[in-house]
Design an enzyme around this catalytic site. Sequence first.
Site, mmCIF file in Angstrom:
data_model
loop_
_atom_site.group_PDB
_atom_site.id
_atom_site.type_symbol
_atom_site.label_atom_id
_atom_site.label_comp_id
_atom_site.label_asym_id
_atom_site.label_seq_id
_atom_site.Cartn_x
_atom_site.Cartn_y
_atom_site.Cartn_z
ATOM 1 N N GLU A 226 0.802 -1.238 0.000
ATOM 2 C CA GLU A 226 0.000 0.000 0.000
ATOM 3 C C GLU A 226 0.828 1.278 0.000
ATOM 4 O O GLU A 226 0.709 2.097 0.908
ATOM 5 C CB GLU A 226 -0.953 -0.019 1.212
ATOM 6 C CG GLU A 226 -1.889 -1.218 1.209
ATOM 7 C CD GLU A 226 -2.767 -1.327 2.466
ATOM 8 O OE1 GLU A 226 -2.653 -0.472 3.354
ATOM 9 O OE2 GLU A 226 -3.547 -2.294 2.536
ATOM 10 N N ASN B 161 1.575 -5.636 -2.678
ATOM 11 C CA ASN B 161 0.166 -5.865 -2.345
ATOM 12 C C ASN B 161 -0.531 -4.523 -2.159
ATOM 13 O O ASN B 161 -0.028 -3.639 -1.467
ATOM 14 C CB ASN B 161 0.140 -6.669 -1.022
ATOM 15 C CG ASN B 161 -1.239 -7.067 -0.560
ATOM 16 O OD1 ASN B 161 -2.013 -7.651 -1.314
ATOM 17 N ND2 ASN B 161 -1.546 -6.783 0.705
ATOM 18 N N HIS C 253 -10.766 -5.850 -1.790
ATOM 19 C CA HIS C 253 -11.808 -5.492 -0.812
ATOM 20 C C HIS C 253 -12.865 -4.706 -1.583
ATOM 21 O O HIS C 253 -12.648 -3.531 -1.902
ATOM 22 C CB HIS C 253 -11.228 -4.623 0.316
ATOM 23 C CG HIS C 253 -10.227 -5.344 1.159
ATOM 24 N ND1 HIS C 253 -10.596 -6.349 2.019
ATOM 25 C CD2 HIS C 253 -8.880 -5.226 1.259
ATOM 26 C CE1 HIS C 253 -9.509 -6.810 2.635
ATOM 27 N NE2 HIS C 253 -8.463 -6.157 2.193
ATOM 28 N N GLU D 104 -6.781 -10.649 -0.689
ATOM 29 C CA GLU D 104 -7.567 -10.306 0.507
ATOM 30 C C GLU D 104 -9.037 -10.130 0.168
ATOM 31 O O GLU D 104 -9.710 -9.237 0.683
ATOM 32 C CB GLU D 104 -7.041 -8.994 1.137
ATOM 33 C CG GLU D 104 -5.573 -9.012 1.488
ATOM 34 C CD GLU D 104 -5.093 -7.755 2.210
ATOM 35 O OE1 GLU D 104 -5.936 -6.932 2.622
ATOM 36 O OE2 GLU D 104 -3.875 -7.613 2.378
ATOM 37 N N ASP E 41 -12.815 -9.792 0.000
ATOM 38 C CA ASP E 41 -14.088 -9.874 0.702
ATOM 39 C C ASP E 41 -15.066 -8.943 -0.007
ATOM 40 O O ASP E 41 -14.652 -8.061 -0.758
ATOM 41 C CB ASP E 41 -13.988 -9.605 2.220
ATOM 42 C CG ASP E 41 -13.228 -8.345 2.584
ATOM 43 O OD1 ASP E 41 -13.087 -7.454 1.735
ATOM 44 O OD2 ASP E 41 -12.797 -8.250 3.753
HETATM 45 O O1 9MR Z 1 -7.990 -7.068 9.084
HETATM 46 C C1 9MR Z 1 -6.947 -6.312 9.654
HETATM 47 C C2 9MR Z 1 -7.378 -5.694 10.971
HETATM 48 O O2 9MR Z 1 -7.637 -6.710 11.918
HETATM 49 C C3 9MR Z 1 -6.308 -4.758 11.479
HETATM 50 O O3 9MR Z 1 -6.801 -4.093 12.621
HETATM 51 C C4 9MR Z 1 -5.905 -3.764 10.408
HETATM 52 C C5 9MR Z 1 -4.748 -2.891 10.840
HETATM 53 O O4 9MR Z 1 -3.610 -3.649 11.124
HETATM 54 O O5 9MR Z 1 -5.509 -4.443 9.217
HETATM 55 C C6 9MR Z 1 -6.531 -5.241 8.682
HETATM 56 O O6 9MR Z 1 -6.043 -5.871 7.509
HETATM 57 C C7 9MR Z 1 -5.688 -5.017 6.435
HETATM 58 C C8 9MR Z 1 -4.441 -5.575 5.796
HETATM 59 O O7 9MR Z 1 -3.420 -5.705 6.741
HETATM 60 C C9 9MR Z 1 -3.976 -4.730 4.623
HETATM 61 N N1 9MR Z 1 -5.032 -4.547 3.670
HETATM 62 C C10 9MR Z 1 -6.304 -4.069 4.214
HETATM 63 C C11 9MR Z 1 -6.766 -4.983 5.343
HETATM 64 C C12 9MR Z 1 -8.125 -4.545 5.862
HETATM 65 O O8 9MR Z 1 -8.039 -3.280 6.416
#
Ligand code: 9MR
Length: 501
Positions: free
Chosen positions: A169, A210, A246, A275, A277
């Site tokens: 990101e 990613n 997402h 990822e 959903d």
């Molecule tokens: O699902 C993850 C959530 O539990 C955490 O609080 C958050 C911050 O660390 O990250 C979420 O996962 C993210 C991922 O690491 C990167 N892409 C987006 C995901 C959803 O926000």
Amino acid sequence: MSRPLPLLVTLCLAACGGPEGLPDTDFPDAVGQSPAAAVAVGGGLKTLAATHGITFGGVAKRSAIDNDASFRTTLTREFNLVTPENELKMKFIQPNRKDEFLWGDADALVNYAQNNGLALHGHTLVWYKVPPWVDSTALGEREAVMKNFITTVATRYKGKVWAWDVVNEVFNDDGSYRNSVWYQAMGTGFIDKAFWTARTADPAAKLVYNDYGIETVNAKSNAVYAMIKGLQAKGVPFDGLAFQMHIKQKGLDYQSFADNMRRFAALGIQLYVSEMDVATDSHPATAADLTAQADVYWNILDRVLQQPAVKAFQLWGVSDKYTWLPENDPLIFDAAYNEKPAYAALEHRLQTGGFSGRYTLVNKRTGKALHVAGSAQTNAAAVVQYDVHEDWAAQQWSFNYVGGRSYQLLNHHSALALKVKEGSTLEGAVLEQYSPDVSMDSEQWELIYAGNGYHALRNKRSQRLMVAFPGDNNTPVQQYSPYVPTAEFTDSQLWTLRRVP
Ligand code: 9MR
């Protein structure tokens, strides 16, 4: 190509309204106590996906692994790849200071994957979301901090990680670079440095970029494309691109997604959905929402299976019981681990190949249709090109899915199968129709999405592509040139699949 009704109908109904922008909050992550128990193996979507050459992944937190037997059973029954949701992030491993690494949760997840037949997708080595102490680190120290984290983590799990999200990101939606702690200190050079450092620490892991919002052709995916070309030009070790996926129940522009995958595939890299959903508009989701959601899952997987560069299809969760979007029921099992319509949609696409009805195949270069010469109904009749007559049964073909991303093409007039004459593997061999025999590789064709609405068809036996060269009606259709992922298709190799109304 879309899924047949009724799912498409409800898609339009569901497109209106819904949450704007998905939340990006830090949910507290509970840490469980007991070690994970062994679980059942075999069956499930992973087995179906494997027949397409796809690894099927989910995401897990330690708390769910430790405390929820249904979660463990479902994870290991359905998936053969897992991403630790948070446990490998810098905020979790190195939360307090430079010289303190906390391995408990990370080790637990890595060991669980190893002991339960799950490949591991490591997430993530370099991200803008950092622990507070990094924010207050002097600019001049940050390169060392970044490299130390990459080296320490990737070395500890060396040989256990199938793919690492090395960099995560880095772009804003408009394609500009995000002003992260790493960018502030090193400019864009942090990206090169991160990949080099990861390669040194774990030479066998796939090294991945990613990001979210890069699924279609847009300013952000253009920026990623330029970045990857730049990395390749400099010889930086880089293996793959992951589309997070997402998305919401209204879906996205599927042709743009397919075209986008195609341009990245032409760079010779691997692709992943990492990822996925699909957020519903309501909670609890209505039946119409669940149907729309299923349709989105089906369509994304459908396009993925027509792009050979895609190696993994991963969901950001397993059941709606644990998700970063608890108000949007985004996964394929409900909170009680029942299969949702989305599960059935994925299963359906993996089992059927997705093409229903009949199609006229029109060549891009010649504008002529795939046709049985003389509308013959006999074995060994030539398959040729002819002016398009979509109402002629001799130009109508149905796709019979035979597994492994391949199809028999059955002529509607003769009920015979499209085949390379005498099973030849030679360049230039001509095509014929013959009694269908599903065991013959020479009558199995892999459908490859080639961009801009066109497909290429690759013969399973010869690995050559179906081509038409300019000529009069009844000019033979042939096979030519092995498929090369990095080569652009020529117009002779491109076909439009027009569904017969
Ligand atoms: O699902 C993850 C959530 O539990 C955490 O609080 C958050 C911050 O660390 O990250 C979420 O996962 C993210 C991922 O690491 C990167 N892409 C987006 C995901 C959803 O926000």
